[in-house]
Scaffold this motif. Structure first.
Motif, PDB file in Angstrom:
ATOM      1  N   GLY A  47      48.030 -85.054 -47.595  1.00  0.00           N
ATOM      2  CA  GLY A  47      48.586 -86.143 -47.437  1.00  0.00           C
ATOM      3  C   GLY A  47      47.380 -87.066 -46.973  1.00  0.00           C
ATOM      4  O   GLY A  47      47.856 -88.329 -47.127  1.00  0.00           O
ATOM      5  N   GLY A  48      46.313 -86.927 -46.623  1.00  0.00           N
ATOM      6  CA  GLY A  48      45.079 -87.808 -46.255  1.00  0.00           C
ATOM      7  C   GLY A  48      45.063 -88.233 -44.907  1.00  0.00           C
ATOM      8  O   GLY A  48      44.241 -87.958 -44.290  1.00  0.00           O
ATOM      9  N   SER A  49      46.290 -88.637 -44.498  1.00  0.00           N
ATOM     10  CA  SER A  49      46.308 -89.324 -43.098  1.00  0.00           C
ATOM     11  C   SER A  49      47.822 -89.434 -42.718  1.00  0.00           C
ATOM     12  O   SER A  49      48.976 -89.445 -43.507  1.00  0.00           O
ATOM     13  CB  SER A  49      45.780 -90.876 -42.810  1.00  0.00           C
ATOM     14  OG  SER A  49      46.537 -91.482 -43.562  1.00  0.00           O
ATOM     15  N   ALA A  50      48.166 -89.612 -41.439  1.00  0.00           N
ATOM     16  CA  ALA A  50      49.431 -89.560 -40.945  1.00  0.00           C
ATOM     17  C   ALA A  50      50.009 -90.836 -41.588  1.00  0.00           C
ATOM     18  O   ALA A  50      51.422 -90.766 -42.049  1.00  0.00           O
ATOM     19  CB  ALA A  50      49.527 -89.653 -39.572  1.00  0.00           C
ATOM     20  N   ALA A  51      49.501 -92.092 -41.404  1.00  0.00           N
ATOM     21  CA  ALA A  51      49.872 -93.311 -41.859  1.00  0.00           C
ATOM     22  C   ALA A  51      50.138 -93.099 -43.540  1.00  0.00           C
ATOM     23  O   ALA A  51      51.455 -93.590 -43.930  1.00  0.00           O
ATOM     24  CB  ALA A  51      48.834 -94.405 -41.767  1.00  0.00           C
ATOM     25  N   ALA A  52      49.258 -92.769 -44.383  1.00  0.00           N
ATOM     26  CA  ALA A  52      49.606 -92.274 -45.695  1.00  0.00           C
ATOM     27  C   ALA A  52      50.853 -91.805 -45.930  1.00  0.00           C
ATOM     28  O   ALA A  52      51.745 -91.757 -46.970  1.00  0.00           O
ATOM     29  CB  ALA A  52      48.369 -91.720 -46.436  1.00  0.00           C
ATOM     30  N   MET A  53      51.148 -90.497 -45.150  1.00  0.00           N
ATOM     31  CA  MET A  53      52.252 -89.965 -45.373  1.00  0.00           C
ATOM     32  C   MET A  53      53.531 -90.619 -45.064  1.00  0.00           C
ATOM     33  O   MET A  53      54.463 -90.089 -45.835  1.00  0.00           O
ATOM     34  CB  MET A  53      52.098 -88.513 -44.509  1.00  0.00           C
ATOM     35  CG  MET A  53      50.933 -87.594 -45.142  1.00  0.00           C
ATOM     36  SD  MET A  53      50.720 -86.164 -44.012  1.00  0.00           S
ATOM     37  CE  MET A  53      52.193 -85.223 -44.505  1.00  0.00           C
ATOM     38  N   MET A  54      53.364 -91.361 -44.165  1.00  0.00           N
ATOM     39  CA  MET A  54      54.775 -92.114 -43.795  1.00  0.00           C
ATOM     40  C   MET A  54      54.882 -93.048 -44.882  1.00  0.00           C
ATOM     41  O   MET A  54      56.267 -93.354 -45.238  1.00  0.00           O
ATOM     42  CB  MET A  54      54.794 -92.772 -42.249  1.00  0.00           C
ATOM     43  CG  MET A  54      55.790 -93.401 -41.800  1.00  0.00           C
ATOM     44  SD  MET A  54      57.390 -92.543 -42.098  1.00  0.00           S
ATOM     45  CE  MET A  54      57.303 -91.512 -40.338  1.00  0.00           C
ATOM     46  N   ARG A  55      53.917 -93.564 -45.318  1.00  0.00           N
ATOM     47  CA  ARG A  55      54.030 -94.496 -46.287  1.00  0.00           C
ATOM     48  C   ARG A  55      54.519 -93.769 -47.658  1.00  0.00           C
ATOM     49  O   ARG A  55      55.475 -94.695 -48.324  1.00  0.00           O
ATOM     50  CB  ARG A  55      52.784 -95.391 -46.879  1.00  0.00           C
ATOM     51  CG  ARG A  55      52.779 -96.147 -47.952  1.00  0.00           C
ATOM     52  CD  ARG A  55      51.465 -96.835 -48.222  1.00  0.00           C
ATOM     53  NE  ARG A  55      50.616 -95.730 -48.887  1.00  0.00           N
ATOM     54  CZ  ARG A  55      49.469 -95.412 -48.371  1.00  0.00           C
ATOM     55  NH1 ARG A  55      48.922 -95.759 -47.274  1.00  0.00           N
ATOM     56  NH2 ARG A  55      48.767 -94.336 -49.134  1.00  0.00           N
ATOM     57  N   ASP A  56      54.209 -92.594 -47.975  1.00  0.00           N
ATOM     58  CA  ASP A  56      54.536 -92.215 -49.152  1.00  0.00           C
ATOM     59  C   ASP A  56      55.694 -91.188 -49.154  1.00  0.00           C
ATOM     60  O   ASP A  56      56.221 -90.705 -50.284  1.00  0.00           O
ATOM     61  CB  ASP A  56      53.211 -91.456 -49.769  1.00  0.00           C
ATOM     62  CG  ASP A  56      52.199 -92.336 -50.099  1.00  0.00           C
ATOM     63  OD1 ASP A  56      52.215 -93.286 -50.355  1.00  0.00           O
ATOM     64  OD2 ASP A  56      50.755 -91.611 -49.949  1.00  0.00           O
ATOM     65  N   CYS A  57      56.289 -90.630 -48.252  1.00  0.00           N
ATOM     66  CA  CYS A  57      57.220 -89.693 -48.074  1.00  0.00           C
ATOM     67  C   CYS A  57      58.481 -90.414 -47.430  1.00  0.00           C
ATOM     68  O   CYS A  57      58.657 -91.334 -46.803  1.00  0.00           O
ATOM     69  CB  CYS A  57      56.622 -88.686 -47.073  1.00  0.00           C
ATOM     70  SG  CYS A  57      55.069 -87.722 -47.593  1.00  0.00           S
ATOM     71  N   ASP A  58      59.651 -89.767 -47.670  1.00  0.00           N
ATOM     72  CA  ASP A  58      60.815 -89.934 -47.209  1.00  0.00           C
ATOM     73  C   ASP A  58      60.844 -89.656 -45.883  1.00  0.00           C
ATOM     74  O   ASP A  58      61.668 -90.112 -45.000  1.00  0.00           O
ATOM     75  CB  ASP A  58      62.039 -89.541 -48.079  1.00  0.00           C
ATOM     76  CG  ASP A  58      61.877 -89.793 -49.528  1.00  0.00           C
ATOM     77  OD1 ASP A  58      61.708 -91.453 -49.693  1.00  0.00           O
ATOM     78  OD2 ASP A  58      61.662 -89.050 -50.386  1.00  0.00           O
ATOM     79  N   VAL A  59      60.549 -88.245 -45.610  1.00  0.00           N
ATOM     80  CA  VAL A  59      60.461 -87.601 -44.323  1.00  0.00           C
ATOM     81  C   VAL A  59      59.375 -87.141 -43.756  1.00  0.00           C
ATOM     82  O   VAL A  59      58.514 -86.426 -44.730  1.00  0.00           O
ATOM     83  CB  VAL A  59      61.570 -86.379 -44.238  1.00  0.00           C
ATOM     84  CG1 VAL A  59      61.778 -85.683 -43.177  1.00  0.00           C
ATOM     85  CG2 VAL A  59      62.990 -86.835 -44.724  1.00  0.00           C
ATOM     86  N   VAL A  60      58.911 -87.283 -42.538  1.00  0.00           N
ATOM     87  CA  VAL A  60      57.459 -86.860 -42.189  1.00  0.00           C
ATOM     88  C   VAL A  60      58.018 -85.932 -40.986  1.00  0.00           C
ATOM     89  O   VAL A  60      58.572 -86.573 -40.115  1.00  0.00           O
ATOM     90  CB  VAL A  60      56.656 -87.760 -41.658  1.00  0.00           C
ATOM     91  CG1 VAL A  60      55.392 -87.239 -41.277  1.00  0.00           C
ATOM     92  CG2 VAL A  60      56.107 -88.862 -43.227  1.00  0.00           C
ATOM     93  N   ILE A  61      57.455 -84.687 -41.016  1.00  0.00           N
ATOM     94  CA  ILE A  61      57.759 -83.765 -40.160  1.00  0.00           C
ATOM     95  C   ILE A  61      56.520 -83.675 -39.365  1.00  0.00           C
ATOM     96  O   ILE A  61      55.390 -83.481 -39.695  1.00  0.00           O
ATOM     97  CB  ILE A  61      58.192 -82.429 -40.579  1.00  0.00           C
ATOM     98  CG1 ILE A  61      59.498 -82.738 -41.395  1.00  0.00           C
ATOM     99  CG2 ILE A  61      58.323 -81.353 -39.415  1.00  0.00           C
ATOM    100  CD1 ILE A  61      59.711 -81.430 -42.261  1.00  0.00           C
ATOM    101  N   THR A  62      56.748 -83.460 -37.842  1.00  0.00           N
ATOM    102  CA  THR A  62      55.457 -83.428 -36.773  1.00  0.00           C
ATOM    103  C   THR A  62      55.710 -81.887 -36.215  1.00  0.00           C
ATOM    104  O   THR A  62      56.880 -81.913 -35.728  1.00  0.00           O
ATOM    105  CB  THR A  62      55.154 -84.492 -36.045  1.00  0.00           C
ATOM    106  OG1 THR A  62      56.258 -84.834 -35.424  1.00  0.00           O
ATOM    107  CG2 THR A  62      54.514 -85.486 -36.748  1.00  0.00           C
TER     108      THR A  62
END
Length: 317
Positions: A47-62
């Motif tokens: 994913g690269g980074s948390a910000a990039a994952m929120m930008r690129d994904c519909d759902v981000v699970i932590t």
């Protein structure tokens, strides 16, 4: 859905593994680069980074080890939250904190879900763990297909905060049960009872429990490695005590449970396995509670099946 998963530790690595195993397109992120590369080798994307994952994904699970870690990761993601994005928090955290963070997500047009799990790492590994989900009903229905890949039994608990409240309650009950089992088994050993017979007597009786049928086996084998450490136990039971104090409930057993676990942590270390708590009584009595034939690791032998929503029985209400 494009799904991102942040936090590939003991529990998160197993939950995200269930998604990957079931064909979900998955991006992953963790501070440990080796864990990320292990998932990439199995077909996930970095994913690269948390910000990039929120930008690129519909759902981000932590799935992170502390409320502070969840806060730090969410603050990084917030600038990328917009309409249609979902933050799904699977860490065990304080209900007030998850309400606060969820409000920040929703203020930016996103949706938030709290989804703590219960049942042990061995069941997380096979997709047979239980999941509590706190959120509005439309959001729950959007993410239910993902939850039924990670867990067998999924309970919609109500609004944000309810799932975290119920989760710390269950961890308090499991910890209290571990302490009573420790007292019971050491007492039976002192009375001359066979430990394997004692285990079966508890298992087939009114005294049995999930904790007994799992952790007692690890105590008797001598491994005492349930994959859950004393610092995590103290976090959870401390959260339960806070809920009681916030609601003016004068608990009597809870402070003693906390005292005993703190003593165990001081004796055996912050990251000592929680089931080593029996060793306090073994040391006090000079006894050793062991038996042949018990496993050193827990294995979930329940076949993996599609999960389902647990429906609350309201017939009598």
């Amino acid at each position: 859905m494009n799904v991102g998963f942040i936090g590939l530790g003991n529990v998160g690595g197993k939950l995200s593994g269930s998604l990957l195993r079931n064909g979900v397109g998955l991006s992953v992120h963790d501070l440990d680069a080796d864990l990320v590369q292990g998932f990439v080798a199995k077909g996930a994307s970095a994913g690269g980074s948390a910000a990039a994952m929120m930008r690129d994904c519909d759902v981000v699970i932590t799935c992170l080890p502390s409320p502070a870690a969840s806060d730090a990761v969410l603050q990084e993601m917030l600038p990328e939250v917009r309409d249609g994005k979902i933050w799904l928090e699977m860490s065990t955290t304080d209900e007030a904190e998850v309400r606060r963070l969820s409000a920040e997500v929703m203020a930016r047009g996103g949706a938030a879900v709290e989804c703590p799990v219960s049942g042990g790492c061995h069941r997380a590994d096979t997709g047979n763990i239980s999941i509590f989900a706190g959120c509005d009903r439309p959001t729950f229905e959007r993410i239910l297909p993902l939850l039924t890949l990670m867990g067998r039994r999924v309970l919609h608990t109500g609004e944000i905060g309810t799932a975290s409240t119920l989760k710390v309650m269950t961890n308090y009950l499991a910890t209290a049960n571990l302490l009573t089992l420790s007292e019971a088994m050491v007492t039976m050993k002192a009375a001359g009872l066979d430990m394997a017979t004692t285990y079966e007597a508890i298992k087939i009786s009114s005294g049995t429990s999930f904790t007994h049928e799992t952790e007692s086996q690890l105590i008797l084998s001598g491994s005492r490695d349930v994959n859950f450490t004393m610092d995590l136990v103290l976090k959870d039971i401390g959260l339960f005590q806070t809920i009681a104090e916030r609601n003016n409930v004068p608990l009597e057993l809870s402070p003693e449970v906390i005292r005993i676990m703190k003593d165990g942590q001081q004796r055996y270390g912050d990251r000592a396995q929680s089931d080593r708590i029996i060793e306090r009584l073994e040391e006090a009595t000079g006894l050793k509670v062991l038996a042949d034939g018990f496993p050193s690791d827990l294995i979930d032998d329940e076949p993996e099946e599609q999960g389902y929503e647990v429906v609350v029985n309201r017939a009598a209400q």
